[in-house]
Scaffold this motif. Structure first.
Motif, PDB file in Angstrom:
ATOM      1  N   ASN A 251       0.879  -1.172   0.000  1.00  0.00           N
ATOM      2  CA  ASN A 251       0.000   0.000   0.000  1.00  0.00           C
ATOM      3  C   ASN A 251       0.913   1.216   0.000  1.00  0.00           C
ATOM      4  O   ASN A 251       1.395   1.644   1.045  1.00  0.00           O
ATOM      5  CB  ASN A 251      -0.890  -0.039   1.249  1.00  0.00           C
TER       6      ASN A 251
ATOM      7  N   ARG B 104      -7.272   5.646   5.242  1.00  0.00           N
ATOM      8  CA  ARG B 104      -6.853   4.424   5.937  1.00  0.00           C
ATOM      9  C   ARG B 104      -7.537   3.166   5.418  1.00  0.00           C
ATOM     10  O   ARG B 104      -7.216   2.070   5.860  1.00  0.00           O
ATOM     11  CB  ARG B 104      -7.106   4.561   7.441  1.00  0.00           C
TER      12      ARG B 104
ATOM     13  N   CYS C 144      -5.247   0.608   4.036  1.00  0.00           N
ATOM     14  CA  CYS C 144      -4.483  -0.057   5.096  1.00  0.00           C
ATOM     15  C   CYS C 144      -5.283  -1.237   5.632  1.00  0.00           C
ATOM     16  O   CYS C 144      -4.765  -2.343   5.774  1.00  0.00           O
ATOM     17  CB  CYS C 144      -4.210   0.902   6.250  1.00  0.00           C
TER      18      CYS C 144
ATOM     19  N   SER D 195      -2.927  -1.793   9.168  1.00  0.00           N
ATOM     20  CA  SER D 195      -2.640  -2.807   8.143  1.00  0.00           C
ATOM     21  C   SER D 195      -2.180  -4.122   8.769  1.00  0.00           C
ATOM     22  O   SER D 195      -2.602  -5.202   8.350  1.00  0.00           O
ATOM     23  CB  SER D 195      -1.574  -2.292   7.166  1.00  0.00           C
TER      24      SER D 195
ATOM     25  N   CYS E 181       0.690   4.479   2.216  1.00  0.00           N
ATOM     26  CA  CYS E 181       1.029   4.490   3.644  1.00  0.00           C
ATOM     27  C   CYS E 181       2.385   3.843   3.899  1.00  0.00           C
ATOM     28  O   CYS E 181       2.996   4.079   4.929  1.00  0.00           O
ATOM     29  CB  CYS E 181      -0.067   3.776   4.424  1.00  0.00           C
TER      30      CYS E 181
ATOM     31  N   CYS F 286       1.718   0.211   9.153  1.00  0.00           N
ATOM     32  CA  CYS F 286       0.970   0.843  10.245  1.00  0.00           C
ATOM     33  C   CYS F 286       0.164  -0.199  11.029  1.00  0.00           C
ATOM     34  O   CYS F 286      -0.043  -1.317  10.574  1.00  0.00           O
ATOM     35  CB  CYS F 286       0.040   1.911   9.691  1.00  0.00           C
TER      36      CYS F 286
ATOM     37  N   ASP G 105       2.737   0.393   3.715  1.00  0.00           N
ATOM     38  CA  ASP G 105       2.488  -0.943   4.278  1.00  0.00           C
ATOM     39  C   ASP G 105       2.880  -2.000   3.252  1.00  0.00           C
ATOM     40  O   ASP G 105       2.596  -1.866   2.067  1.00  0.00           O
ATOM     41  CB  ASP G 105       1.000  -1.132   4.602  1.00  0.00           C
TER      42      ASP G 105
END
Ligand code: ZN
Length: 145
Positions: A35, A124, A127, A66, A38, A63, A40
């Motif tokens: 991702n 988000r 995530c 995730s 972010c 994060c 991830d």
């Protein structure tokens, strides 16, 4: 980001003590999903006989949303049929893309309902979906193998 405190605790618990976070050898299929928005990243190993999700193991960085979400899905669908697993993933996806309208069915989603509040935070959503989409991808790749 403000989430219901009970749900926040569930997410934190999965983040601190993730389930099945250690790649198991000889998977039917291995997928890697990232991702970029972010940072991830997860690698997910699926073991399946084509009918049942026999095992899911994974490793990753990123994060708390995730990583916790991947922990939840890896535990939730193990032992379930492929059809049931895809239905559960669809239910999670609908909830997480509902912008707060769909709070999720705990009987179907288990700890996955803890992420219902994330649907109000579009940044988000990816995530929360990462592990679920990786699972779906691994299943569809294992079908065409
Ligand atoms: Zn993230």
């Amino acid at each position: 980001m403000e989430l219901d405190s009970l749900y926040q605790e569930v997410i934190l618990e999965h983040y601190k003590r993730p389930l099945h976070k250690s790649l198991k050898a000889n998977p039917t299929i291995q997928v890697q999903h990232i991702n970029t928005s972010c940072g991830d990243e997860i690698t997910l190993n699926l073991h399946t006989d084509g009918k049942t999700v026999q095992d899911i193991s994974w490793d990753g960085i990123g994060c708390s949303i995730s990583q916790a979400s991947t922990s939840v899905v890896s535990d939730l669908v193990r032992g379930k049929s492929i059809d049931e697993t895809l239905a559960i993933i669809d239910a999670f996806q609908s909830m997480i893309q509902s912008k707060g309208a769909d709070t999720g069915n705990e009987e179907v989603l288990g700890d996955g309902v803890a992420f219902s509040g994330v649907s109000k935070f579009p940044a988000r959503v990816k995530c929360a979906l990462l592990g679920w989409m990786a699972t779906k991808d691994a299943i569809s790749q294992s079908m065409t193998k």
